[in-house]
Enzyme design. Structure first.
Site, PDB file in Angstrom:
ATOM      1  N   ASP A 108     -22.033 -92.597 156.883  1.00 18.17           N
ATOM      2  CA  ASP A 108     -21.987 -93.367 158.132  1.00 18.17           C
ATOM      3  C   ASP A 108     -23.357 -93.769 158.647  1.00 18.17           C
ATOM      4  OD1 ASP A 108     -19.311 -93.582 158.902  1.00 18.17           O
ATOM      5  OD2 ASP A 108     -19.254 -91.477 159.501  1.00 18.17           O
TER       6      ASP A 108
HETATM    7  C1  GLC Z   1     -18.489 -87.327 158.435  1.00 18.84           C
HETATM    8  C2  GLC Z   1     -17.480 -88.397 158.685  1.00 18.84           C
HETATM    9  C3  GLC Z   1     -17.126 -89.084 157.395  1.00 18.84           C
HETATM   10  C4  GLC Z   1     -18.356 -89.562 156.689  1.00 18.84           C
HETATM   11  C5  GLC Z   1     -19.337 -88.419 156.480  1.00 18.84           C
HETATM   12  C6  GLC Z   1     -20.659 -88.869 155.887  1.00 18.84           C
HETATM   13  O1  GLC Z   1     -17.925 -86.300 157.697  1.00 18.84           O
HETATM   14  O2  GLC Z   1     -16.305 -87.869 159.253  1.00 18.84           O
HETATM   15  O3  GLC Z   1     -16.269 -90.167 157.656  1.00 18.84           O
HETATM   16  O4  GLC Z   1     -17.982 -90.134 155.468  1.00 18.84           O
HETATM   17  O5  GLC Z   1     -19.611 -87.816 157.708  1.00 18.84           O
HETATM   18  O6  GLC Z   1     -21.372 -89.683 156.761  1.00 18.84           O
END
Ligand code: GLC
Length: 935
Positions: free
Chosen positions: A612
């Site tokens: 993210d």
């Molecule tokens: C968190 C989020 C997930 C994302 C991950 C890496 O676990 O819930 O959606 O892919 O972080 O950023």
């Protein structure tokens, strides 16, 4: 053999350790037939709590010169002769509550035994196969995690409810409840990140009427030191028990799976009190539930309004809270008629008071307050008189409904203890059916504990609550995540295929006709959003992976169930309610990624990919993700396999061709000599490339190279081993190196360039979360990759490093040891080892898959169950019982030689060709499979 003087030393030492670490324990020590090994075991609560084995190395005269942790091989065959060292140690809880260090134990030993004991001690702390109970332990007899002191380093929580009505309960009774959606249908309040922490909760106050002394049987919120305390978290329930001055209490928290009316869901708190003293006791009991206005956001933000509109009344011993303009009602009642109540928080607490000494409890009588605005609570008061040895049970019923006429009937139903215990049995039955779908027995007891209980429990919690409600997720901000929930299905589909089908339907309904999907959705209202991206409207308003995860999860569902009909099911689009078949949705998802490709031919990253925080695109839509290319590759292979299973050779060839093309692009533009790049930013610069200052090597593209099958096994292996080499720590692999800002000149330097280049990653301190933290979710992928490449020891080592139940450094780790946390701080961070964001993480389902399907290697495929274990060399084998398409497979794998080549498979005694166990003829529900492993 073990000499008597050595035996005496072991006994002396064990006595010391046991007295400090266990409030009630039985210890055994034994020596094996050959006199080579010693094994000590501690039993608690009816089950083996922990055990340790060591090899005794002797000099020529037979004196012990070294104590070495025992190797795992051979544990099963040896005969052990045990003798009881000391039964039923009992010590005062205050001693248990005292923090104990190894040095303290050692300091109590006679000087001359210290060195010998130090070795045994180190062995206990580093090698014992089940969690040492500094704060708690896994009870092998019941599957519960037992917490033995209330002041855990953070609240150690558990969930109640089956995805509808539910919430979480901490080990001291903290937590809150809601019906389906914590934002829109809240029942009780919780003050996140507050002092004191973890308040309020579902509280009970007990008061001794003869002395005026009061306490909380869950320790919080009064926090009076209890004479004994124990919290047992089990699947779907929590029981907190304690003893204070001869009054034993136990509170069982659970949400009955089948309330008499589905429109009136409830949770139950069953309080049992017993007088264990030798005098009659006159007790008073109060409850405390702080009720929320059903819209939890308004409850916290629009005080001027929310505080004026709420009111409560009491009828037939039932407290009911609501508003004037809609029928939604929260209610609270008890099985025994109360002798008083309070529903106004300020009256109950009193001026200047707090939850640790509410005025009503201090004074000893309810005030009969009725909230006509303000803060509504549910406090019922009871008088309980107990003769010595006498016991009493009171059931409390908390619920929410839009049909107030159902409240009396529901409350009456649970006023019967028979109905309460029947509901609890129903709950236990449901969980044992769920957990019974896959069981393992391996030489690794912690692995067994995780797969048979807690990892599976966590997988279900993720399916129910996604990333919505936990000690870290407030239940207000983010709803259900599309990619998250799609991945969560992987860990439960074997056990709950119907539920997964429903979930996938809902998720496909989040797709737009152009192929992308919403990133998040609030379950009750159906309101979707692009999550974090919305805050940065100049960046692309889509994620490159959400829709692809849906394809992956759907193929996985069909492979597990054989339910091809799901592909024909018509599901609406967000922007076209007439919808189309799931297959059509799948094609649109793939086309979206194929359309959205950048200058190198790789998929555009959009706002972000799985990570993210990797926000490389400033709006030009040119930044590319190598990893999304790899995800696409995997998904294309899954689709090709699906097409073949359906007899669609043409479709299969099309997807295989697309896979080859994308793999070729990745190999051409993203190979960096020893590993794969991670991405290209929107200036065309590589991310994750050798020689960069920050982020010069990334974990996920090295793990996914093998998962994506890039047609270059040499590179795939080199990539994974590079990740292990550069990213490894004793607690697992970091997500990348070097973390941004790890080379700052000083604390006040702001690196605007990195912030601009990498986006969200640069907002985290070095070594935390996506900025080079140990991201457990991605470690599971590394395990899978290692197993795919046949690197059994690598796979198992990463598994052990990231296994929470194997951690002993609770005060560093802080989070619960029985479930995975999303991340652990890396060595670059001063709090290296701190684990955060436990429970709701993709780590749960992926670790479950990594162990069951890749290390143990039992994988569903369209034609049957594939058996391709990749287990450590020193394992003698394992057993697995697994339900697949309604048939129970009893699989017994025996190592007969080195390596992991499957030498033979016998099904019901008859040898089969290949490594896929076919489905049995119609009507056969149980199949015995014997596997010989090794050359
Ligand atoms: C968190 C989020 C997930 C994302 C991950 C890496 O676990 O819930 O959606 O892919 O972080 O950023």
């Amino acid at each position: 053999m073990w000499r008597p003087d050595e035996q005496a030393k072991v006994k002396a030492f064990l006595r010391l350790v046991a007295r400090e670490l266990a409030d009630e324990a039985v210890a055994f020590a034994g020596v094996d037939d050959r006199g080579e090994f010693v094994r000590v075991e501690f039993y608690k609560g009816g089950g083996l709590a922990w055990a340790v084995e060591a090899r005794l190395i002797r000099d020529e005269s037979g004196n012990i010169v070294e104590v070495e942790p025992r190797e795992r091989a051979g544990v099963v065959e040896n005969q052990w002769k045990f003798e009881v060292l000391n039964s039923h140690f009992y010590n005062s809880p205050s001693a248990v509550a005292k923090r104990l260090t190894g040095l303290e134990v050692l300091s109590r030993l006679p000087e001359r035994e210290v060195e010998w004991a130090r070795r045994v001690f180190n062995m206990f702390f580093s090698e014992c196969p089940l969690t040492l109970q500094l704060y708690g332990f896994f009870d092998r007899g019941t599957g519960e995690y037992v917490i033995t002191r209330p002041d855990t380093p953070s609240p150690w929580i558990n969930y109640i409810g089956q995805g509808g009505y539910g919430g979480f309960v901490s080990n001291t009774g903290g937590g809150y409840s809601f019906d389906r959606d914590a934002r829109s249908r809240r029942v009780t309040r919780y003050r996140y990140n507050s002092v004191p922490d973890d308040q309020p909760g579902h509280y009970i106050y007990l008061r001794d009427e003869d002395t005026g002394e009061f306490w909380s049987p869950t320790w919080q919120p009064v926090k009076r030191e209890l004479d004994w305390y124990e919290c047992r978290h089990g699947p779907g329930y929590t029981r907190i028990s304690s003893l204070y001055k001869g009054v034993r209490s136990s509170i069982l928290y659970f949400a009955p799976p089948n309330p008499p009316h589905p429109d009136c869901p409830v949770e139950l708190h069953v309080l049992e009190l017993r007088n264990e003293s030798d005098r009659p006791r006159r007790l008073k009991v109060w409850t405390y539930e702080e009720l929320s206005y059903w819209d939890a956001t308004a409850d916290q933000t629009n005080l001027d309004w929310a505080q004026q509109i709420v009111f409560s009344y009491v009828k037939d011993g039932i407290i009911v809270a609501g508003v004037h303009f809609r029928p939604t009602r929260t209610f609270f009642a008890s099985s025994e008629p109360p002798d008083g109540y309070d529903t106004d928080r300020e009256t109950f607490i009193g001026p200047g008071g707090d939850l640790s000494k509410p005025q009503v409890v201090v004074v000893g009588s309810p005030a009969f307050s009725l909230a006509s605005r303000g803060n509504n609570i549910a406090s019922l008061s009871h008088r309980v008189e107990l003769k010595p040895g006498e016991a009493k049970t009171i059931v409390y019923i908390l619920g929410i409904t839009d049909r107030p006429e159902l409240i009396p009937e529901t409350v009456n139903y649970y006023r019967s203890l028979e109905n309460v215990w029947r509901s609890f049995e129903d709950l236990k039955k449901d969980w044992s059916q769920f957990l019974g779908k896959l069981r393992v027995e391996t030489p690794d007891e912690e692995l067994n504990a995780m797969i048979n209980y807690w990892n599976a429990v966590q997988c279900r919690a993720c399916l129910y609550w996604s990333r919505f409600v936990s000690y870290y997720y407030t239940g207000l901000a983010r709803g259900i995540g599309t990619r998250d929930t799609a991945q969560d299905t992987l860990g439960v589909v074997h056990a709950e295929p119907q539920q997964v089908r429903r979930v996938l339907r809902t998720l496909w309904g989040l797709q737009f006709k152009d192929g992308r999907t919403w990133h998040l959705v609030f379950p009750l209202t159906g309101e979707g959003s692009m999550g974090h991206a919305v805050e940065m409207p100049w960046r692309p308003q889509w994620f490159s992976d959400d829709h692809l995860w849906l394809v992956y999860a759907t193929c996985n569902y069909v492979k597990e169930t054989g339910d091809f009909s799901f592909l024909e099911e018509v599901v609406p689009y967000q922007d076209d309610k007439s919808g189309a078949s799931v297959w059509e949705h799948i094609l649109r998802a793939i086309d979206y990624t194929l359309r959205k490709r950048g200058p190198h031919g790789l998929p555009l990253i959009g706002f972000a990919d799985w990570d993210d925080t990797l926000n490389l695109d400033h709006g030009s839509e040119t930044a590319e993700s190598v990893w999304t290319g790899m995800l696409l590759c995997r998904v294309l292979l899954e689709l090709a396999e699906l097409c073949r299973a359906r007899g669609d050779a043409e479709g299969a060839e099309r997807f295989e061709k697309l896979h080859r093309e994308m793999a070729e692009v990745i190999n051409r533009v993203a190979w960096d000599g020893e590993w794969y790049l991670r991405a290209f930013d929107d200036k065309g610069r590589p991310v994750g490339a050798k020689g960069e200052k920050y982020h010069w090597v990334s974990l996920i593209t090295q793990a996914w190279a093998a998962i994506a099958e890039l047609d270059d096994p040499e590179r795939e292996k080199m990539a994974l081993l590079s990740a292990v080499k550069h990213l490894g720590t004793p607690l697992g692999l970091r997500l990348m190196r070097d973390p941004i800002n790890s080379k700052k000149s000083g604390p006040d330097e702001v690196d605007y360039e990195s912030l601009d280049r990498f986006g969200g990653t640069a907002t985290y301190p070095p070594g935390l979360k996506e900025n080079g933290g140990i991201f457990n979710h991605a470690n599971a992928w590394a395990i899978i990759a290692a197993a795919k490449l046949g690197l059994a020891e690598v796979a198992y080592r990463i598994y052990r490093q990231t296994l929470p139940l194997a951690r002993r450094d609770f005060d560093t780790m802080k989070a619960e040891p029985y479930v995975y946390s999303q991340n652990t701080a890396a060595p670059e961070h001063p709090m290296y080892g701190l684990s955060r964001n436990s429970w709701l993480t993709g780590t749960a389902s992926w670790m479950y898959v990594a162990v069951t399907q890749w290390i143990l290697g039992v994988r569903p495929c369209y034609k049957g169950l594939k058996i391709a274990p990749c287990i450590p060399e020193d394992w003698s084998g394992f057993r697995m019982t697994r339900v697949f398409r309604g048939v129970t497979y009893h699989i017994d794998v025996k190592r007969v030689g080195r390596g992991n080549k499957v030498r033979s498979i016998r099904v019901e005694g008859r040898a089969i060709e290949g490594d896929i166990v076919p489905l049995p003829p119609e009507g056969v529900t149980s199949v015995r499979v014997e596997v010989e492993l090794g050359e």
